[in-house]
Design a protein around this motif. Structure first.
Motif, PDB file in Angstrom:
ATOM      1  N   LEU A  24      -2.692  -5.409  55.843  1.00 15.72           N
ATOM      2  CA  LEU A  24      -3.353  -5.890  54.626  1.00 15.72           C
ATOM      3  C   LEU A  24      -3.694  -4.746  53.690  1.00 15.72           C
ATOM      4  O   LEU A  24      -3.686  -4.888  52.463  1.00 15.72           O
ATOM      5  CB  LEU A  24      -4.629  -6.651  55.006  1.00 15.72           C
ATOM      6  N   VAL A  27       0.467  -2.768  52.989  1.00 17.03           N
ATOM      7  CA  VAL A  27       1.606  -3.478  52.390  1.00 17.03           C
ATOM      8  C   VAL A  27       1.464  -3.654  50.872  1.00 17.03           C
ATOM      9  O   VAL A  27       2.441  -3.447  50.135  1.00 17.03           O
ATOM     10  CB  VAL A  27       1.813  -4.840  53.092  1.00 17.03           C
ATOM     11  N   PRO A  28       0.272  -4.023  50.345  1.00 11.96           N
ATOM     12  CA  PRO A  28       0.179  -4.121  48.879  1.00 11.96           C
ATOM     13  C   PRO A  28       0.498  -2.802  48.170  1.00 11.96           C
ATOM     14  O   PRO A  28       1.099  -2.809  47.084  1.00 11.96           O
ATOM     15  CB  PRO A  28      -1.290  -4.520  48.658  1.00 11.96           C
ATOM     16  N   LEU A  29       0.116  -1.671  48.789  1.00 18.64           N
ATOM     17  CA  LEU A  29       0.422  -0.384  48.164  1.00 18.64           C
ATOM     18  C   LEU A  29       1.920  -0.098  48.204  1.00 18.64           C
ATOM     19  O   LEU A  29       2.483   0.473  47.263  1.00 18.64           O
ATOM     20  CB  LEU A  29      -0.357   0.736  48.874  1.00 18.64           C
ATOM     21  N   ALA A  31       4.181  -2.425  48.105  1.00 16.25           N
ATOM     22  CA  ALA A  31       4.722  -3.282  47.049  1.00 16.25           C
ATOM     23  C   ALA A  31       4.548  -2.641  45.683  1.00 16.25           C
ATOM     24  O   ALA A  31       5.434  -2.742  44.819  1.00 16.25           O
ATOM     25  CB  ALA A  31       4.027  -4.640  47.085  1.00 16.25           C
ATOM     26  N   LEU A  32       3.419  -1.952  45.498  1.00 13.75           N
ATOM     27  CA  LEU A  32       3.185  -1.254  44.228  1.00 13.75           C
ATOM     28  C   LEU A  32       4.204  -0.139  44.030  1.00 13.75           C
ATOM     29  O   LEU A  32       4.795  -0.004  42.947  1.00 13.75           O
ATOM     30  CB  LEU A  32       1.767  -0.672  44.217  1.00 13.75           C
TER      31      LEU A  32
END
Length: 268
Positions: A24, A27-29, A31-32
């Motif tokens: 959590l 993964v968003p980083l 994706a960035l």
């Protein structure tokens, strides 16, 4: 005789939520990073607007951190050495900015220092105006970042206890000598952690700054506000917002790693 490592006492089933927690966060980083456009990355992060916003963020976050240290170290000392009831009340007051939405902090500062605010009226009479200035950015950052330093240092002071202070006092040391030679050196790891967290929070502050200081380029537009402006397409593309986000992320991580490596006694 072999000694079991600390991980041997952790139930294996807890590994699953731990892995999900890491995913959590990471993964968003990723994706960035995946949205970066190499063709325009260098131009985006070195543009005059990006450099101006980054410089203003670093300058205001540094001043806000110094202000937090000047105000927060005495407050942490008072809380750590106060009685249980007094400490509980003060700790609750310090924690309020952590649980408030940053926008509420901005509104509160505006009602205090604004043209019709309690202090704003008095300041206007002597020609001082704080809202929508660089000083407002520093005040907003100090308001939201102060609890991080106070709580980290207060925890370290409580952990060290007062045994060495009592021994020094019994030997005739004065209060200031005890403070500089015993109390603060023993709490240095907590102080460093608090300063780092304080600086990182000030660097990423958005909500209170947007309401209390506005979004004027070169005056109050910090990196988070520049990212918000770019993401909403005010003359630039979302690619610029991604590049600026990466620049702020790299800057924050670099500061954290730098201080982490310096921290005395750190083994892992």
């Amino acid at each position: 005789m072999s000694t079991a490592s600390g991980s041997a006492f952790v139930p294996r089933i807890l590994l699953l939520p731990a892995v999900l927690a890491v995913a959590l966060l990471v993964v968003p980083l990723i994706a960035l990073v995946g949205r970066l456009d190499p063709a325009t990355l260098w131009a985006d992060v070195t543009s005059p607007a990006a450099m101006s916003a980054l410089a203003l963020s670093l300058q205001t976050a540094t001043v806000a951190t110094v202000a937090c240290a000047v105000l927060g170290i005495p407050l942490a000392l008072v809380i750590a050495r106060a009685g249980a009831r007094t400490a509980a009340v003060l700790r609750a007051v310090v924690t309020v900015p952590l649980v408030l939405p940053p926008m509420v902090g901005g509104v509160a500062l505006l009602f205090l220092f604004g043209r019709n605010g309690w202090l704003g009226v008095a300041l206007e009479t002597v020609g001082i105006r704080i809202p929508f200035t660089t000083a407002a950015v520093i005040l907003a950052q100090t308001f939201v970042a102060l609890p991080f330093l106070v709580l980290a240092l207060e925890g370290a002071l409580r952990a060290t206890g007062v045994r060495y202070e009592q021994a020094a006092a019994a030997l005739g040391a004065g209060r200031w000598r005890i403070l500089w030679r015993i109390t603060l050196p023993l709490a240095t790891p907590g102080l460093v952690a608090g300063v780092v967290l304080c600086f990182a929070r000030a660097l990423g502050e958005f909500g209170a700054t947007a309401l209390f200081a506005g979004n004027a380029p070169g005056v109050t537009q910090t990196m988070p506000l520049a990212i918000y402006t770019a993401f909403n397409g005010a003359g630039v593309s979302q690619g610029t917002a991604v590049a600026l986000s990466m620049l702020l992320l790299v800057t924050a991580v670099a500061v954290l790693l730098l201080v982490r490596g310096w921290r005395p006694g750190s083994t892992r």
